[in-house]
Design an enzyme around this catalytic site. Structure first.
Site, PDB file in Angstrom:
ATOM      1  CB  CYS A  79      43.362  42.232  56.950  1.00 48.42           C
ATOM      2  SG  CYS A  79      44.747  42.175  57.562  1.00 48.42           S
ATOM      3  CG  HIS A 132      42.746  39.969  60.907  1.00 47.19           C
ATOM      4  ND1 HIS A 132      43.136  39.664  59.258  1.00 47.19           N
ATOM      5  CD2 HIS A 132      41.493  39.858  61.145  1.00 47.19           C
ATOM      6  CE1 HIS A 132      41.951  39.392  58.838  1.00 47.19           C
ATOM      7  NE2 HIS A 132      40.962  39.663  59.548  1.00 47.19           N
ATOM      8  CG  HIS A 144      37.362  39.940  58.688  1.00 48.18           C
ATOM      9  ND1 HIS A 144      38.128  39.042  59.102  1.00 48.18           N
ATOM     10  CD2 HIS A 144      36.221  39.671  58.874  1.00 48.18           C
ATOM     11  CE1 HIS A 144      37.276  37.963  59.325  1.00 48.18           C
ATOM     12  NE2 HIS A 144      36.060  38.264  59.179  1.00 48.18           N
TER      13      HIS A 144
END
Length: 174
Positions: A79, A132, A144
């Protein structure tokens, strides 16, 4: 003999066709079910061009394989590697290579999903810790690199999982 030559030629053509076709990528586009899908698309007032560059770069990477620690299209992305790659190449902004590091940099903190604009970083937490990051593209969607074994994808930010883990956005472009 002629029949044999024709059969061999057909087989060779089939093999060549198979070799030239691109490998199939996992389907990464799903229709949006976001409650924000009907909102007008918005970009940062003073950085519309840069925000568009960020969005085009992000969308072009959808389908790239996930790889923990990855930060290139050929090697795959995690990510934070994905977000750093997008911003470095589209906006000439270098970011730390961790979602927590990115969350700590200067920028306008956006606390509500409906205040996000295209190009904002979006952060998610589990148990209070940022874990994240992705890039908001607008209309309730973000790009993502979600997990091992998956690919870079486009998801609804207010979908069941992401809505419950959304921490905030951060505006670096403006």
């Amino acid at each position: 003999m002629r029949l044999l030559c024709t059969g061999v030629m057909a087989g060779v053509l089939l093999l060549l066709t198979a070799c030239t076709s691109a490998p199939r990528r996992e389907a990464t586009f799903k229709p949006s079910h976001s409650e924000l899908a009907d909102e007008p698309a918005r970009a940062p007032e003073n950085a519309v061009g840069t925000a568009n560059d960020v969005l085009f770069r992000a969308m072009a990477l959808v389908g790239t394989p996930y790889r923990w620690g990855g930060n290139t299209p050929t090697g795959g992305f995690d990510c934070s590697g994905l977000v750093d790659y997008i911003y470095r190449n589209a906006a000439n902004i270098m970011l730390p290579h961790s979602s927590r590091g990115m969350a700590s940099i200067d920028g306008l903190k956006v606390k509500h999903m409906d205040d996000l604009v295209s190009g904002d970083l979006v952060f998610f937490s589990i148990g209070g810790d940022i874990s994240h990051v992705g890039v908001y593209v607008g209309k309730g969607r973000f790009v993502h690199a979600p997990n091992s074994g998956g690919t870079v994808r486009l998801d609804d930010i207010d979908g069941p999982y992401w809505r419950n883990h959304f921490a905030y956005g951060k505006r670096l472009l403006d």
